[in-house]
Design a protein around this motif. Sequence first.
Motif, PDB file in Angstrom:
ATOM      1  N   PRO A 287      27.026  -5.569  40.205  1.00 13.64           N
ATOM      2  CA  PRO A 287      27.548  -4.216  39.967  1.00 13.64           C
ATOM      3  C   PRO A 287      28.181  -3.642  41.224  1.00 13.64           C
ATOM      4  CG  PRO A 287      25.199  -4.122  40.352  1.00 13.64           C
ATOM      5  CD  PRO A 287      25.568  -5.578  40.375  1.00 13.64           C
ATOM      6  N   ARG A 288      29.012  -2.647  41.046  1.00 11.91           N
ATOM      7  CA  ARG A 288      29.583  -1.919  42.177  1.00 11.91           C
ATOM      8  C   ARG A 288      28.695  -0.740  42.565  1.00 11.91           C
ATOM      9  NH1 ARG A 288      35.258  -0.266  40.088  1.00 11.91           N
ATOM     10  NH2 ARG A 288      35.318   0.780  42.115  1.00 11.91           N
ATOM     11  N   LEU A 289      27.881  -0.289  41.630  1.00 11.86           N
ATOM     12  CA  LEU A 289      26.998   0.861  41.822  1.00 11.86           C
ATOM     13  C   LEU A 289      25.648   0.530  41.211  1.00 11.86           C
ATOM     14  CD1 LEU A 289      26.405   3.942  42.374  1.00 11.86           C
ATOM     15  CD2 LEU A 289      27.383   4.380  40.101  1.00 11.86           C
ATOM     16  N   VAL A 290      24.560   0.785  41.949  1.00 16.55           N
ATOM     17  CA  VAL A 290      23.203   0.568  41.438  1.00 16.55           C
ATOM     18  C   VAL A 290      22.475   1.902  41.406  1.00 16.55           C
ATOM     19  CG1 VAL A 290      20.938  -0.442  41.912  1.00 16.55           C
ATOM     20  CG2 VAL A 290      22.990  -1.848  42.125  1.00 16.55           C
ATOM     21  N   LEU A 291      21.858   2.199  40.252  1.00 13.68           N
ATOM     22  CA  LEU A 291      21.026   3.378  40.067  1.00 13.68           C
ATOM     23  C   LEU A 291      19.602   2.888  39.823  1.00 13.68           C
ATOM     24  CD1 LEU A 291      23.394   5.264  37.587  1.00 13.68           C
ATOM     25  CD2 LEU A 291      23.237   5.590  40.068  1.00 13.68           C
ATOM     26  N   ALA A 292      18.719   3.123  40.770  1.00 15.84           N
ATOM     27  CA  ALA A 292      17.333   2.672  40.664  1.00 15.84           C
ATOM     28  C   ALA A 292      16.448   3.890  40.426  1.00 15.84           C
ATOM     29  CB  ALA A 292      16.913   1.933  41.931  1.00 15.84           C
ATOM     30  N   ASP A 293      15.907   4.010  39.215  1.00 20.20           N
ATOM     31  CA  ASP A 293      15.154   5.188  38.792  1.00 20.20           C
ATOM     32  C   ASP A 293      13.657   4.947  38.948  1.00 20.20           C
ATOM     33  OD1 ASP A 293      14.479   7.631  37.763  1.00 20.20           O
ATOM     34  OD2 ASP A 293      14.919   7.123  35.677  1.00 20.20           O
ATOM     35  N   GLU A 294      13.092   5.447  40.050  1.00 20.11           N
ATOM     36  CA  GLU A 294      11.682   5.252  40.395  1.00 20.11           C
ATOM     37  C   GLU A 294      11.283   3.784  40.267  1.00 20.11           C
ATOM     38  OE1 GLU A 294       8.798   7.918  38.834  1.00 20.11           O
ATOM     39  OE2 GLU A 294       9.913   9.703  39.413  1.00 20.11           O
ATOM     40  N   PRO A 295      11.968   2.882  40.961  1.00 16.95           N
ATOM     41  CA  PRO A 295      11.730   1.453  40.767  1.00 16.95           C
ATOM     42  C   PRO A 295      10.406   0.943  41.317  1.00 16.95           C
ATOM     43  CG  PRO A 295      13.228   1.791  42.600  1.00 16.95           C
ATOM     44  CD  PRO A 295      13.000   3.139  41.983  1.00 16.95           C
ATOM     45  N   VAL A 296       9.730   1.746  42.165  1.00 20.14           N
ATOM     46  CA  VAL A 296       8.504   1.247  42.798  1.00 20.14           C
ATOM     47  C   VAL A 296       7.298   2.143  42.529  1.00 20.14           C
ATOM     48  CG1 VAL A 296       9.808   0.073  44.609  1.00 20.14           C
ATOM     49  CG2 VAL A 296       9.039   2.415  44.989  1.00 20.14           C
ATOM     50  N   SER A 297       7.416   3.075  41.587  1.00 21.83           N
ATOM     51  CA  SER A 297       6.307   4.011  41.372  1.00 21.83           C
ATOM     52  C   SER A 297       5.074   3.326  40.787  1.00 21.83           C
ATOM     53  CB  SER A 297       6.758   5.158  40.464  1.00 21.83           C
ATOM     54  OG  SER A 297       7.189   4.667  39.220  1.00 21.83           O
ATOM     55  N   ALA A 298       5.244   2.149  40.166  1.00 24.75           N
ATOM     56  CA  ALA A 298       4.104   1.428  39.604  1.00 24.75           C
ATOM     57  C   ALA A 298       3.514   0.428  40.597  1.00 24.75           C
ATOM     58  CB  ALA A 298       4.525   0.699  38.324  1.00 24.75           C
ATOM     59  N   LEU A 299       4.055   0.375  41.826  1.00 24.75           N
ATOM     60  CA  LEU A 299       3.601  -0.591  42.824  1.00 24.75           C
ATOM     61  C   LEU A 299       2.888   0.121  43.967  1.00 24.75           C
ATOM     62  CD1 LEU A 299       6.891  -2.717  43.065  1.00 24.75           C
ATOM     63  CD2 LEU A 299       4.917  -3.121  41.576  1.00 24.75           C
ATOM     64  N   ASP A 300       2.064  -0.640  44.691  1.00 23.45           N
ATOM     65  CA  ASP A 300       1.430  -0.042  45.874  1.00 23.45           C
ATOM     66  C   ASP A 300       2.467   0.088  46.994  1.00 23.45           C
ATOM     67  OD1 ASP A 300       1.634  -2.510  47.296  1.00 23.45           O
ATOM     68  OD2 ASP A 300      -0.315  -3.168  46.559  1.00 23.45           O
ATOM     69  N   LEU A 301       2.072   0.762  48.066  1.00 26.85           N
ATOM     70  CA  LEU A 301       3.026   1.110  49.118  1.00 26.85           C
ATOM     71  C   LEU A 301       3.635  -0.139  49.766  1.00 26.85           C
ATOM     72  CD1 LEU A 301       4.339   3.418  50.671  1.00 26.85           C
ATOM     73  CD2 LEU A 301       2.397   3.379  52.253  1.00 26.85           C
ATOM     74  N   ARG A 302       2.832  -1.165  49.996  1.00 24.77           N
ATOM     75  CA  ARG A 302       3.350  -2.384  50.640  1.00 24.77           C
ATOM     76  C   ARG A 302       4.417  -3.045  49.767  1.00 24.77           C
ATOM     77  NH1 ARG A 302       2.618  -7.661  50.092  1.00 24.77           N
ATOM     78  NH2 ARG A 302       0.938  -7.386  48.562  1.00 24.77           N
ATOM     79  N   LEU A 303       4.114  -3.212  48.473  1.00 23.17           N
ATOM     80  CA  LEU A 303       5.082  -3.832  47.571  1.00 23.17           C
ATOM     81  C   LEU A 303       6.300  -2.927  47.385  1.00 23.17           C
ATOM     82  CD1 LEU A 303       2.695  -5.319  44.850  1.00 23.17           C
ATOM     83  CD2 LEU A 303       3.971  -6.564  46.599  1.00 23.17           C
TER      84      LEU A 303
END
Length: 269
Positions: free
Chosen positions: A175-191
């Motif tokens: 893609p030319r543009l990426v929209l990541a909507d809360e992509p890590v909210s289900a992961l711990d801080l390290r991940l």
Amino acid sequence: MNAPSPAAPAAAPVRVEQAAVAYGARRVLDGIDLSIAPGERVAVIGPSGAGKTTLFRLIAGLVKPAEGRVHTLGRDTAALAGRRLARLRREVGFLHQQDNLVPQLRVVHNVLMGRLGHWWLPRALLSLLWPQDIGRARAALARVELADKLWALPDELSGGQQQRVAVARLMVQQPRLVLADEPVSALDLRLGREIIALLCGMAARDGVTLLVNLHTLDLLQGHFDRVVALRAGQLFWQGAPAQISQHLLRELYGAEYRALHLDEMELPA
């Protein structure tokens, strides 16, 4: 000899002009003015219900502005439908909180789903029986350090590995543009740090413009060029990550400030 004319600046991949989104009488977004530069990495923050996800859907053309205009990759989203809208969505990559992998399909098939918008229907259907571009999938998985998981099933992977597969799917989509909507909210801080580093690394290497809706503010520093803050459907603040202070966060998050432990962040008062 005349000197060559300087190249014209590239058009902004995202330009939102006084845009509003309403559901019935309720305005979810109101008077949004925002421009994102080519290759810029932007974090979007704000309390629950601020309109962050709606902003992403507006930029992607999934919802139309009730007022104002939205230009994404040079196209007026309100004027798009059918094939023209499908063409835009092929150039916009979406990464969600849940990785949206198909559990019945192996990792290679899930990664190659990023190519579906580029293939004719017969090739897409054939790829479900036998992957049509294994080399591309393997290369993308190698970039996210999962080259050995090509034939695994999603439920054989950890949550962090599944989100890495979703990032690999973005890579093959190109893609030319990426929209990541809360992509890590289900992961711990390290991940979460690993996934954000992967996304920002992909954006830098591939020249992709990146917007990330972030719930965990510990991930802001060191990755993003700019932070955009929304509150109650309006643009509240924008600036460099280093400019964020405790005072700003108290004003932005209100009652959520202590519940999110934002007072524990090491920031200027």
